[in-house]
Design a protein around this motif. Sequence first.
Motif, mmCIF file in Angstrom:
data_model
loop_
_atom_site.group_PDB
_atom_site.id
_atom_site.type_symbol
_atom_site.label_atom_id
_atom_site.label_comp_id
_atom_site.label_asym_id
_atom_site.label_seq_id
_atom_site.Cartn_x
_atom_site.Cartn_y
_atom_site.Cartn_z
ATOM 1 N N SER A 73 -12.421 -18.088 2.943
ATOM 2 C CA SER A 73 -11.520 -19.244 2.939
ATOM 3 C C SER A 73 -10.059 -18.887 2.688
ATOM 4 O O SER A 73 -9.222 -19.774 2.676
ATOM 5 C CB SER A 73 -11.978 -20.244 1.872
ATOM 6 O OG SER A 73 -13.254 -20.720 2.185
ATOM 7 N N CYS A 74 -9.739 -17.628 2.438
ATOM 8 C CA CYS A 74 -8.355 -17.246 2.216
ATOM 9 C C CYS A 74 -8.175 -15.768 2.561
ATOM 10 O O CYS A 74 -9.138 -15.067 2.838
ATOM 11 C CB CYS A 74 -7.940 -17.523 0.776
ATOM 12 S SG CYS A 74 -8.903 -16.640 -0.452
ATOM 13 N N PHE A 75 -6.931 -15.330 2.559
ATOM 14 C CA PHE A 75 -6.642 -13.926 2.833
ATOM 15 C C PHE A 75 -5.400 -13.521 2.048
ATOM 16 O O PHE A 75 -4.664 -14.361 1.558
ATOM 17 C CB PHE A 75 -6.456 -13.657 4.331
ATOM 18 C CG PHE A 75 -5.206 -14.275 4.907
ATOM 19 C CD1 PHE A 75 -4.050 -13.519 5.072
ATOM 20 C CD2 PHE A 75 -5.180 -15.604 5.289
ATOM 21 C CE1 PHE A 75 -2.900 -14.073 5.602
ATOM 22 C CE2 PHE A 75 -4.035 -16.174 5.830
ATOM 23 C CZ PHE A 75 -2.900 -15.408 5.992
ATOM 24 N N THR A 76 -5.177 -12.217 1.947
ATOM 25 C CA THR A 76 -4.014 -11.681 1.269
ATOM 26 C C THR A 76 -3.332 -10.672 2.183
ATOM 27 O O THR A 76 -4.004 -9.859 2.799
ATOM 28 C CB THR A 76 -4.430 -10.965 -0.037
ATOM 29 O OG1 THR A 76 -5.088 -11.889 -0.877
ATOM 30 C CG2 THR A 76 -3.235 -10.394 -0.763
ATOM 31 N N VAL A 77 -2.020 -10.740 2.261
ATOM 32 C CA VAL A 77 -1.242 -9.719 2.960
ATOM 33 C C VAL A 77 -0.800 -8.718 1.903
ATOM 34 O O VAL A 77 -0.178 -9.092 0.909
ATOM 35 C CB VAL A 77 -0.015 -10.324 3.679
ATOM 36 C CG1 VAL A 77 0.851 -9.223 4.280
ATOM 37 C CG2 VAL A 77 -0.457 -11.304 4.754
ATOM 38 N N LEU A 78 -1.159 -7.471 2.095
ATOM 39 C CA LEU A 78 -0.777 -6.412 1.162
ATOM 40 C C LEU A 78 0.298 -5.545 1.801
ATOM 41 O O LEU A 78 0.268 -5.295 3.002
ATOM 42 C CB LEU A 78 -1.985 -5.541 0.808
ATOM 43 C CG LEU A 78 -3.164 -6.253 0.140
ATOM 44 C CD1 LEU A 78 -4.348 -5.310 0.004
ATOM 45 C CD2 LEU A 78 -2.751 -6.793 -1.217
ATOM 46 N N GLY A 79 1.220 -5.078 0.987
ATOM 47 C CA GLY A 79 2.257 -4.166 1.461
ATOM 48 C C GLY A 79 2.010 -2.780 0.888
ATOM 49 O O GLY A 79 1.937 -2.615 -0.321
ATOM 50 N N PHE A 80 1.857 -1.792 1.754
ATOM 51 C CA PHE A 80 1.623 -0.410 1.328
ATOM 52 C C PHE A 80 2.906 0.385 1.495
ATOM 53 O O PHE A 80 3.463 0.448 2.587
ATOM 54 C CB PHE A 80 0.514 0.239 2.171
ATOM 55 C CG PHE A 80 -0.865 -0.226 1.809
ATOM 56 C CD1 PHE A 80 -1.678 0.551 0.993
ATOM 57 C CD2 PHE A 80 -1.361 -1.433 2.265
ATOM 58 C CE1 PHE A 80 -2.945 0.129 0.650
ATOM 59 C CE2 PHE A 80 -2.622 -1.869 1.932
ATOM 60 C CZ PHE A 80 -3.425 -1.085 1.120
#
Length: 173
Positions: A73-80
Amino acid sequence: IVVEPAPGEIYNTGIKRSLSYIRKWLDDNGFSGSKMWEDMRQAIVKTLLAAAPSQVHAYRLCVPESRDTCGFSCFTVLGFDVMLDQQANPSIIEVNELPSFDADSPLDHEVKSGVLRESFLMVSPTVQELRLLRELGAHATPGQKTASDPKYIKQRQELIDLRLAQEKEHMRL
């Protein structure tokens, strides 16, 4: 490795460089841009696998199973943030759970708007998924467990299979 921009390259000035620029520079200077990319992908995957249990726990705290008809039901954008050593071996410096989407340069704007566009394309439900979500919603009321309903289980698996197929197709593009 110090990479100097070519004359007239507005996107590759200051301390930031596009990935395509870095890969080309590596290939032009006796390194393998493809190997660096694969090594970086492997490091990111290992990092994601290490973080998965805590992410799943946080997800379950926010979205209890009884209210989660589809399982995503959701997502996360991660920055590497990645740094290369003198042999072009990548090392992850940090992972940002809330990366900044401020665009300080044309390159920032291009990269960050592309990340957002691709993220929304990847998570946008297909027509078939929307149909199944509506049907699943008709079976369940908030707080009601439907794990014993064979029709619900079949539709939920069908929805998950559709989502996985869409993500696999997106990754091919």
